[in-house]
Write a protein that holds these residues in place. Structure first.
Motif, PDB file in Angstrom:
ATOM      1  N   ILE A 246     -60.650  35.872  17.958  1.00 23.88           N
ATOM      2  CA  ILE A 246     -60.939  34.593  17.304  1.00 23.88           C
ATOM      3  C   ILE A 246     -61.999  33.887  18.139  1.00 23.88           C
ATOM      4  N   THR A 247     -63.183  33.712  17.561  1.00 21.90           N
ATOM      5  CA  THR A 247     -64.306  33.149  18.317  1.00 21.90           C
ATOM      6  C   THR A 247     -64.492  31.655  18.090  1.00 21.90           C
ATOM      7  N   ALA A 248     -63.945  31.131  16.999  1.00 23.28           N
ATOM      8  CA  ALA A 248     -64.064  29.698  16.719  1.00 23.28           C
ATOM      9  C   ALA A 248     -62.898  29.278  15.840  1.00 23.28           C
ATOM     10  N   SER A 249     -62.381  28.077  16.082  1.00 27.42           N
ATOM     11  CA  SER A 249     -61.246  27.571  15.313  1.00 27.42           C
ATOM     12  C   SER A 249     -61.357  26.058  15.204  1.00 27.42           C
TER      13      SER A 249
ATOM     14  N   VAL B  22     -44.776  30.684   9.966  1.00 32.31           N
ATOM     15  CA  VAL B  22     -45.095  31.646  11.019  1.00 32.31           C
ATOM     16  C   VAL B  22     -45.235  33.036  10.416  1.00 32.31           C
ATOM     17  N   GLU B  23     -44.300  33.387   9.551  1.00 31.73           N
ATOM     18  CA  GLU B  23     -44.368  34.696   8.902  1.00 31.73           C
ATOM     19  C   GLU B  23     -45.622  34.834   8.053  1.00 31.73           C
TER      20      GLU B  23
ATOM     21  N   ALA C 122     -50.848  37.590   7.441  1.00 25.27           N
ATOM     22  CA  ALA C 122     -52.314  37.537   7.368  1.00 25.27           C
ATOM     23  C   ALA C 122     -52.932  38.266   8.554  1.00 25.27           C
ATOM     24  N   GLY C 123     -52.404  38.005   9.750  1.00 23.51           N
ATOM     25  CA  GLY C 123     -52.932  38.645  10.942  1.00 23.51           C
ATOM     26  C   GLY C 123     -52.707  40.151  10.950  1.00 23.51           C
TER      27      GLY C 123
ATOM     28  N   PHE D   6     -50.510  34.171  13.149  1.00 22.25           N
ATOM     29  CA  PHE D   6     -51.712  34.998  13.121  1.00 22.25           C
ATOM     30  C   PHE D   6     -52.036  35.527  14.506  1.00 22.25           C
ATOM     31  N   GLU D   7     -52.008  34.643  15.497  1.00 17.56           N
ATOM     32  CA  GLU D   7     -52.347  35.061  16.857  1.00 17.56           C
ATOM     33  C   GLU D   7     -51.342  36.072  17.386  1.00 17.56           C
TER      34      GLU D   7
END
Length: 341
Positions: free
Chosen positions: A211-214, A159-160, A165-166, A199-200
């Motif tokens: 985020i447009t695609a995952s 998670v960290e 990254a986010g 990240f979210e």
């Protein structure tokens, strides 16, 4: 919860000296053998009894996993006091459950494994508990209502990693509206679930980052390229500002797709990944990746130390978190000459 600042814990045991010597043999992305042989230093316990360990690995999906496997096999050697039985689950949970049941039948001293996915382990872990065989989790966690079914879990805080990254994306690129596409890890796995969550969470308060695609790329370079090709077609290259890949290998595959489309990775599309294996670090140094959060794979010495303590009847920490670094281009250039993996 205990945190360690590198690929070893601070704990006294009969094998600490041997384990620390084994660290020098760890690393590299080369193929690891299945017999557990290695040129690590150290020696067996004074009574001559080897600790039998059954280890079930996820697979060989990435450079990270190859380095992780080699670290374990280079450390859990007869010279260091261990008899290792190793199996490769080839990314299939049923193979891993079968391997664990085989280790129970062999009556090994300790079972260790890196779970393919988080759920579906209670039954086989209960079988190990009934056989009074302690279980150690490495790298990935399991989702179970009964945490007594394993004695310890060592690995990074996924998670960290996602949060870091986010946060970098939000702070460095999210000063204006940007579109992010995401290459997820294996569906249902702890790192995929947790890195996405982190990240979210980190971008949640920044309305500029979307985020447009995952889609999953299963942590592999080949699928990373295939999925990125799909993103370029479905989203349009002009509508993709950032790629977030859950590991370096998928990011490296995506670079191939970006270059094949006539674009410049790291410039036309900014790229953020997790792991910091040598190939990823080289791409970062070359400017094709923009930022990497580390996930250290060299867990063999820690695992050996924990196993030794468990067999000796000593108390061990339930959760041991490895401290990971983060790298921009300048830091990657500096770190590469001495990189172990």
């Amino acid at each position: 919860m205990t945190r360690i600042t590198g690929p070893r814990t601070i704990r006294t045991s009969a094998l600490v000296g041997a384990v620390l010597l084994a660290l020098s043999a760890c690393g590299g992305g080369g193929e690891a053998t299945d017999d557990g042989s290695a040129a690590a230093g150290g020696g067996a316990p004074a009574d001559g009894e080897l600790i039998s360990v059954g280890f079930s690995q996820v697979g060989a999906e990435s450079g990270w996993r190859a380095a992780n496997t080699q670290s374990i096999q280079d450390t859990l050697t007869e010279e260091n006091g261990f008899e290792l039985s190793f199996s490769d689950a080839q990314q299939r949970q049923e193979n891993q459950i079968q391997a664990i049941r085989s280790y129970i039948a062999q009556d090994v001293d300790v079972i260790a494994f890196s779970p393919v996915v988080e759920t579906g382990w209670d039954a086989v872990l209960e079988e190990a508990a009934a056989a009074e065989i302690p279980v150690v989790l490495t790298d990935r966690a399991v989702d179970t209502p009964n945490e007594d079914l394993y004695v310890s879990f060592i690995g990074s805080d996924f998670v960290e990693e996602g949060e870091r990254a986010g946060a970098w994306v939000s702070e460095n690129l999210g000063t204006e509206p940007i579109n992010v596409v995401e290459l997820q890890g294996t569906t249902g796995s702890a790192p995929a679930n947790d890195r996405k969550e982190g990240f979210e969470s980190a971008i949640a308060d920044n309305p500029n980052v979307t985020i447009t695609a995952s889609q999953t790329g299963n942590f592999t370079r080949a699928e990373g390229r295939t999925v990125m090709e799909g993103f370029l077609q479905s989203e349009g290259a002009e509508n993709i500002d950032v790629l977030f890949a859950h590991n370096d290998d998928m990011g490296l595959g995506a670079i191939e797709a970006i270059e094949a489309a006539g674009l410049v990775p790291g410039e036309d599309i900014q790229i953020v990944t997790i792991d910091a294996v040598r190939d990823g670090m080289q791409a970062l140094a070359d400017g094709k990746i923009n930022f990497i959060v580390e996930c250290n794979p060299l867990l063999g010495p820690d695992l050996a130390d924990i196993i030794t303590s468990v067999v000796a009847g000593e108390e061990v920490e339930k959760r041991i978190v490895v401290e990971d670094q983060e790298f921009d281009q300048e830091a990657a250039v500096e770190a590469l000459p001495d990189r172990q993996y």
